[in-house]
Design a protein around this motif. Structure first.
Motif, PDB file in Angstrom:
ATOM      1  N   VAL A  64      42.441  39.121  39.866  1.00  0.00           N
ATOM      2  CA  VAL A  64      41.771  40.407  40.078  1.00  0.00           C
ATOM      3  C   VAL A  64      42.563  41.241  41.077  1.00  0.00           C
ATOM      4  O   VAL A  64      42.847  42.414  40.831  1.00  0.00           O
ATOM      5  CB  VAL A  64      40.310  40.209  40.542  1.00  0.00           C
ATOM      6  N   ARG A  65      42.942  40.640  42.197  1.00  0.00           N
ATOM      7  CA  ARG A  65      43.713  41.384  43.209  1.00  0.00           C
ATOM      8  C   ARG A  65      45.058  41.845  42.654  1.00  0.00           C
ATOM      9  O   ARG A  65      45.473  42.985  42.852  1.00  0.00           O
ATOM     10  CB  ARG A  65      43.923  40.523  44.455  1.00  0.00           C
ATOM     11  N   ALA A  66      45.743  40.945  41.948  1.00  0.00           N
ATOM     12  CA  ALA A  66      47.071  41.279  41.410  1.00  0.00           C
ATOM     13  C   ALA A  66      46.971  42.397  40.364  1.00  0.00           C
ATOM     14  O   ALA A  66      47.769  43.335  40.379  1.00  0.00           O
ATOM     15  CB  ALA A  66      47.720  40.042  40.804  1.00  0.00           C
ATOM     16  N   ILE A  72      45.314  48.068  36.876  1.00  0.00           N
ATOM     17  CA  ILE A  72      44.618  47.587  35.684  1.00  0.00           C
ATOM     18  C   ILE A  72      43.125  47.564  35.977  1.00  0.00           C
ATOM     19  O   ILE A  72      42.696  47.126  37.043  1.00  0.00           O
ATOM     20  CB  ILE A  72      45.143  46.197  35.277  1.00  0.00           C
ATOM     21  N   GLY A  73      42.340  48.043  35.022  1.00  0.00           N
ATOM     22  CA  GLY A  73      40.905  48.180  35.203  1.00  0.00           C
ATOM     23  C   GLY A  73      40.117  46.905  34.981  1.00  0.00           C
ATOM     24  O   GLY A  73      40.633  45.898  34.487  1.00  0.00           O
ATOM     25  N   PRO A  74      38.829  46.958  35.304  1.00  0.00           N
ATOM     26  CA  PRO A  74      37.985  45.766  35.270  1.00  0.00           C
ATOM     27  C   PRO A  74      37.765  45.169  33.879  1.00  0.00           C
ATOM     28  O   PRO A  74      37.695  43.940  33.743  1.00  0.00           O
ATOM     29  CB  PRO A  74      36.665  46.238  35.872  1.00  0.00           C
ATOM     30  N   GLU A  75      37.672  45.999  32.864  1.00  0.00           N
ATOM     31  CA  GLU A  75      37.434  45.460  31.515  1.00  0.00           C
ATOM     32  C   GLU A  75      38.633  44.660  31.020  1.00  0.00           C
ATOM     33  O   GLU A  75      38.478  43.605  30.410  1.00  0.00           O
ATOM     34  CB  GLU A  75      37.070  46.574  30.546  1.00  0.00           C
ATOM     35  N   ARG A  76      39.814  45.149  31.274  1.00  0.00           N
ATOM     36  CA  ARG A  76      41.022  44.429  30.851  1.00  0.00           C
ATOM     37  C   ARG A  76      41.166  43.124  31.643  1.00  0.00           C
ATOM     38  O   ARG A  76      41.567  42.097  31.090  1.00  0.00           O
ATOM     39  CB  ARG A  76      42.246  45.316  31.031  1.00  0.00           C
ATOM     40  N   ILE A  77      40.834  43.160  32.918  1.00  0.00           N
ATOM     41  CA  ILE A  77      40.888  41.947  33.730  1.00  0.00           C
ATOM     42  C   ILE A  77      39.908  40.916  33.187  1.00  0.00           C
ATOM     43  O   ILE A  77      40.239  39.733  33.058  1.00  0.00           O
ATOM     44  CB  ILE A  77      40.597  42.274  35.210  1.00  0.00           C
ATOM     45  N   GLN A  78      38.706  41.357  32.847  1.00  0.00           N
ATOM     46  CA  GLN A  78      37.705  40.437  32.300  1.00  0.00           C
ATOM     47  C   GLN A  78      38.174  39.827  30.986  1.00  0.00           C
ATOM     48  O   GLN A  78      37.982  38.635  30.754  1.00  0.00           O
ATOM     49  CB  GLN A  78      36.368  41.159  32.099  1.00  0.00           C
ATOM     50  N   ARG A  79      38.795  40.633  30.133  1.00  0.00           N
ATOM     51  CA  ARG A  79      39.314  40.103  28.869  1.00  0.00           C
ATOM     52  C   ARG A  79      40.389  39.048  29.121  1.00  0.00           C
ATOM     53  O   ARG A  79      40.408  37.998  28.478  1.00  0.00           O
ATOM     54  CB  ARG A  79      39.881  41.228  27.998  1.00  0.00           C
ATOM     55  N   GLU A  80      41.283  39.353  30.046  1.00  0.00           N
ATOM     56  CA  GLU A  80      42.356  38.407  30.358  1.00  0.00           C
ATOM     57  C   GLU A  80      41.786  37.092  30.888  1.00  0.00           C
ATOM     58  O   GLU A  80      42.206  36.013  30.465  1.00  0.00           O
ATOM     59  CB  GLU A  80      43.299  39.005  31.393  1.00  0.00           C
ATOM     60  N   LEU A  81      40.839  37.178  31.796  1.00  0.00           N
ATOM     61  CA  LEU A  81      40.274  35.964  32.376  1.00  0.00           C
ATOM     62  C   LEU A  81      39.426  35.188  31.375  1.00  0.00           C
ATOM     63  O   LEU A  81      39.355  33.968  31.441  1.00  0.00           O
ATOM     64  CB  LEU A  81      39.479  36.302  33.635  1.00  0.00           C
ATOM     65  N   SER A  82      38.821  35.883  30.432  1.00  0.00           N
ATOM     66  CA  SER A  82      38.054  35.165  29.403  1.00  0.00           C
ATOM     67  C   SER A  82      38.988  34.380  28.489  1.00  0.00           C
ATOM     68  O   SER A  82      38.606  33.343  27.947  1.00  0.00           O
ATOM     69  CB  SER A  82      37.170  36.117  28.593  1.00  0.00           C
ATOM     70  N   GLN A  83      40.219  34.835  28.325  1.00  0.00           N
ATOM     71  CA  GLN A  83      41.198  34.073  27.545  1.00  0.00           C
ATOM     72  C   GLN A  83      41.560  32.771  28.249  1.00  0.00           C
ATOM     73  O   GLN A  83      41.992  31.821  27.612  1.00  0.00           O
ATOM     74  CB  GLN A  83      42.459  34.904  27.298  1.00  0.00           C
ATOM     75  N   HIS A  84      41.372  32.736  29.556  1.00  0.00           N
ATOM     76  CA  HIS A  84      41.617  31.513  30.328  1.00  0.00           C
ATOM     77  C   HIS A  84      40.342  30.681  30.457  1.00  0.00           C
ATOM     78  O   HIS A  84      40.304  29.730  31.228  1.00  0.00           O
ATOM     79  CB  HIS A  84      42.151  31.872  31.724  1.00  0.00           C
ATOM     80  N   GLN A 128      45.302  61.043  27.756  1.00  0.00           N
ATOM     81  CA  GLN A 128      44.987  60.472  29.063  1.00  0.00           C
ATOM     82  C   GLN A 128      43.864  59.434  28.953  1.00  0.00           C
ATOM     83  O   GLN A 128      43.948  58.356  29.537  1.00  0.00           O
ATOM     84  CB  GLN A 128      44.570  61.570  30.044  1.00  0.00           C
ATOM     85  N   MET A 129      42.845  59.779  28.189  1.00  0.00           N
ATOM     86  CA  MET A 129      41.703  58.875  28.039  1.00  0.00           C
ATOM     87  C   MET A 129      42.103  57.584  27.311  1.00  0.00           C
ATOM     88  O   MET A 129      41.661  56.501  27.677  1.00  0.00           O
ATOM     89  CB  MET A 129      40.555  59.585  27.329  1.00  0.00           C
ATOM     90  N   GLN A 130      42.945  57.702  26.303  1.00  0.00           N
ATOM     91  CA  GLN A 130      43.417  56.509  25.599  1.00  0.00           C
ATOM     92  C   GLN A 130      44.235  55.620  26.524  1.00  0.00           C
ATOM     93  O   GLN A 130      44.104  54.399  26.499  1.00  0.00           O
ATOM     94  CB  GLN A 130      44.232  56.899  24.371  1.00  0.00           C
ATOM     95  N   PHE A 131      45.068  56.240  27.343  1.00  0.00           N
ATOM     96  CA  PHE A 131      45.862  55.475  28.297  1.00  0.00           C
ATOM     97  C   PHE A 131      44.953  54.743  29.274  1.00  0.00           C
ATOM     98  O   PHE A 131      45.151  53.547  29.553  1.00  0.00           O
ATOM     99  CB  PHE A 131      46.833  56.395  29.051  1.00  0.00           C
ATOM    100  N   MET A 132      43.966  55.428  29.800  1.00  0.00           N
ATOM    101  CA  MET A 132      43.049  54.823  30.761  1.00  0.00           C
ATOM    102  C   MET A 132      42.229  53.702  30.108  1.00  0.00           C
ATOM    103  O   MET A 132      41.962  52.678  30.729  1.00  0.00           O
ATOM    104  CB  MET A 132      42.117  55.883  31.355  1.00  0.00           C
ATOM    105  N   ASN A 133      41.861  53.912  28.856  1.00  0.00           N
ATOM    106  CA  ASN A 133      41.137  52.871  28.117  1.00  0.00           C
ATOM    107  C   ASN A 133      42.025  51.642  27.931  1.00  0.00           C
ATOM    108  O   ASN A 133      41.568  50.507  28.104  1.00  0.00           O
ATOM    109  CB  ASN A 133      40.671  53.410  26.765  1.00  0.00           C
ATOM    110  N   TYR A 134      43.284  51.870  27.573  1.00  0.00           N
ATOM    111  CA  TYR A 134      44.234  50.770  27.428  1.00  0.00           C
ATOM    112  C   TYR A 134      44.369  49.997  28.736  1.00  0.00           C
ATOM    113  O   TYR A 134      44.487  48.771  28.740  1.00  0.00           O
ATOM    114  CB  TYR A 134      45.599  51.321  26.994  1.00  0.00           C
ATOM    115  N   ARG A 135      44.348  50.713  29.853  1.00  0.00           N
ATOM    116  CA  ARG A 135      44.463  50.076  31.159  1.00  0.00           C
ATOM    117  C   ARG A 135      43.214  49.274  31.523  1.00  0.00           C
ATOM    118  O   ARG A 135      43.224  48.518  32.470  1.00  0.00           O
ATOM    119  CB  ARG A 135      44.713  51.112  32.248  1.00  0.00           C
TER     120      ARG A 135
END
Length: 149
Positions: A64-66, A72-84, A128-135
């Motif tokens: 999360v810190r890294a 990188i936003g919270p939704e992408r972090i959650q997706r990454e951690l759910s893969q683990h 801009q919104m698509q980029f932010m969503n991707y992040r």
């Protein structure tokens, strides 16, 4: 399991965790790639987990810190951690512990990529919104960053 194999596995796990935190899934994958038998390394890895040497909670906090420091936003972090296979509750605790203002982070990411001005052109705002969503930012965070609301 023979004693020399156990020592080799313990050494491999210790070296892995000495460099950085690893999730349990990541540690299992790396041990398998090194050619260790799951029946041999799973009990040793369980001992490391029970002794709190390997911790999915610490791994989640580190990620999360890294990720937040990289914009990188919270939704992408959650997706990454759910893969683990990190428990949702553990992820939520790590997010709270990090104490990140996700709205301000989204605004800073938007400014860094697109500048401070508010875009009036529809296509440019969509980009801009698509980029932010991707992040990995939420809809509210994106609205805050792009529209200023």
């Amino acid at each position: 399991m023979t004693d020399p194999n156990r020592k080799i596995i313990i050494d491999a796990i210790t070296r892995m965790l000495a460099r950085r935190e690893h999730s349990r899934v990541e540690a299992r994958t790396k041990l398998s790639q090194k050619g260790f038998d799951p029946e041999a390394y799973l009990p040793v890895l369980q001992e490391f987990t029970e002794a709190d040497i390997q911790s999915d909670g610490r791994y989640a906090e580190m990620r999360v810190r890294a990720c937040a420091s990289k914009g990188i936003g919270p939704e992408r972090i959650q997706r990454e951690l759910s893969q683990h296979q990190i428990d949702h509750y553990v992820v939520q605790e790590a997010m709270k512990e990090a104490d990140v203002d996700w709205f301000e982070l989204a605004l800073n990411v938007k400014i860094k990529k697109f500048g401070e001005g508010r875009e009036t052109d529809f296509k440019a705002r969509q980009k801009q919104m698509q980029f932010m969503n991707y992040r990995g930012f939420t809809r509210d965070q994106i609205q805050y960053a792009v529209n200023g609301d």
